[in-house]
Design a protein around this motif. Structure first.
Motif, PDB file in Angstrom:
ATOM      1  N   ASP A  53       0.855  -1.189   0.000  1.00  0.00           N
ATOM      2  CA  ASP A  53       0.000   0.000   0.000  1.00  0.00           C
ATOM      3  C   ASP A  53       0.886   1.233   0.000  1.00  0.00           C
ATOM      4  OD1 ASP A  53      -1.908   1.900   0.155  1.00  0.00           O
ATOM      5  OD2 ASP A  53      -2.708   1.280   2.097  1.00  0.00           O
ATOM      6  N   VAL A  54       1.054   1.829  -1.189  1.00  0.00           N
ATOM      7  CA  VAL A  54       1.899   3.016  -1.294  1.00  0.00           C
ATOM      8  C   VAL A  54       1.043   4.243  -1.581  1.00  0.00           C
ATOM      9  CG1 VAL A  54       3.977   1.813  -2.062  1.00  0.00           C
ATOM     10  CG2 VAL A  54       2.287   2.539  -3.738  1.00  0.00           C
ATOM     11  N   ILE A  55       1.611   5.396  -1.301  1.00  0.00           N
ATOM     12  CA  ILE A  55       1.025   6.659  -1.728  1.00  0.00           C
ATOM     13  C   ILE A  55       2.075   7.358  -2.572  1.00  0.00           C
ATOM     14  CG2 ILE A  55      -0.593   6.949   0.178  1.00  0.00           C
ATOM     15  CD1 ILE A  55       1.421   8.634   1.606  1.00  0.00           C
ATOM     16  N   ASP A  85      -3.409   7.938  -3.602  1.00  0.00           N
ATOM     17  CA  ASP A  85      -3.206   6.803  -2.710  1.00  0.00           C
ATOM     18  C   ASP A  85      -3.523   5.478  -3.433  1.00  0.00           C
ATOM     19  OD1 ASP A  85      -3.131   4.929  -0.694  1.00  0.00           O
ATOM     20  OD2 ASP A  85      -4.677   5.847   0.539  1.00  0.00           O
ATOM     21  N   ASP A  86      -4.810   5.253  -3.725  1.00  0.00           N
ATOM     22  CA  ASP A  86      -5.228   3.935  -4.208  1.00  0.00           C
ATOM     23  C   ASP A  86      -5.830   3.958  -5.613  1.00  0.00           C
ATOM     24  OD1 ASP A  86      -4.406   2.968  -1.767  1.00  0.00           O
ATOM     25  OD2 ASP A  86      -6.408   2.918  -0.894  1.00  0.00           O
ATOM     26  N   LEU A 145      -4.127  -1.493  -3.874  1.00  0.00           N
ATOM     27  CA  LEU A 145      -3.766  -0.338  -3.055  1.00  0.00           C
ATOM     28  C   LEU A 145      -2.663   0.482  -3.702  1.00  0.00           C
ATOM     29  CD1 LEU A 145      -3.835  -2.184   0.390  1.00  0.00           C
ATOM     30  CD2 LEU A 145      -5.599  -0.672  -0.557  1.00  0.00           C
TER      31      LEU A 145
END
Ligand code: CA
Ligand code: CA
Ligand code: CA
Ligand code: CA
Length: 202
Positions: free
Chosen positions: A26-28, A43-44, A49
């Motif tokens: 889950d990266v931004i 974000d997603d 994600l």
């Protein structure tokens, strides 16, 4: 954001570029101009994600794509994809058969990929540089099935849920110099999403 990776982008044509991540982390991400001004953040917006940013970029300017972990937590592998204006952002990156297989990047390190559309199959090729029991294990939230095929397409091993959760785990004895193909698909004919897999040598 805690640990941040920065990727420089030098567009070679003007138009709408897409820059995004693949993998099961889950990266931004943020897109900055050459002066460090934020142009966009996400974000997603990608698969699962993953983040995705589409933006009209100019030739002759540098841009910076920053990737950080959501909530300052980030473990695992991701890759950054840059899609030029006019390229299909939903294109499948790894061929659906042995003839169009992608070479494996590295042994012992996770490789991030995705089932971009229902029914997608991803093929990867590798040549064993050691004799013994080789292993392929997937990770991530997508329920995948993995198989090993020899150079002629004969099935050597296949597995659905032998790994963590619904991940696959196959192991097979290989000879030095033996070429094999790793075939990965989603268990469900309708599922899409990103996954990673790691090949481990004997
Ligand atoms: Ca995210
Ligand atoms: Ca794919
Ligand atoms: Ca494919
Ligand atoms: Ca599975």
């Amino acid at each position: 954001m805690g640990d941040i990776d920065v990727f420089r982008i030098d567009p070679n044509e003007a138009g709408e570029w897409t820059v995004r991540t693949t993998g099961n982390v889950d990266v931004i991400c943020r897109l900055l101009d050459a002066d460090g001004n934020e142009l966009d953040a996400n974000d997603d917006g990608g698969l699962g994600l993953n983040c995705s940013i589409s933006r009209v970029l100019a030739v002759g300017s540098a841009y910076y794509f920053e990737v950080g972990g959501f909530n300052n937590t980030r473990t695992g592998a991701y890759e950054v994809e840059l899609i030029a204006p006019g390229e299909d952002p939903n294109a499948d990156l790894h061929g659906d058969d042995r003839a169009s297989a992608s070479p494996l990047n590295a042994v012992g390190e996770p490789m991030a990929a995705a089932i971009e559309e229902s029914g997608d199959i991803d093929y990867f090729s590798m040549t064993a540089n050691a004799a013994g029991r080789w292993q392929v294990e997937s990770s991530g939230n997508l329920d995948v099935v993995c198989s090993l095929e020899d150079a002629e397409g004969a099935l050597l091993a296949t597995n659905d849920d032998g790994g963590v959760g619904s991940n696959c785990l196959v192991a097979h004895e290989l000879e030095v110099g033996q070429q094999v193909f790793i075939k990965i698909r989603a268990f469900s004919a309708f599922a899409t999403g990103s996954y990673s897999f790691t090949v481990t040598s004997p």
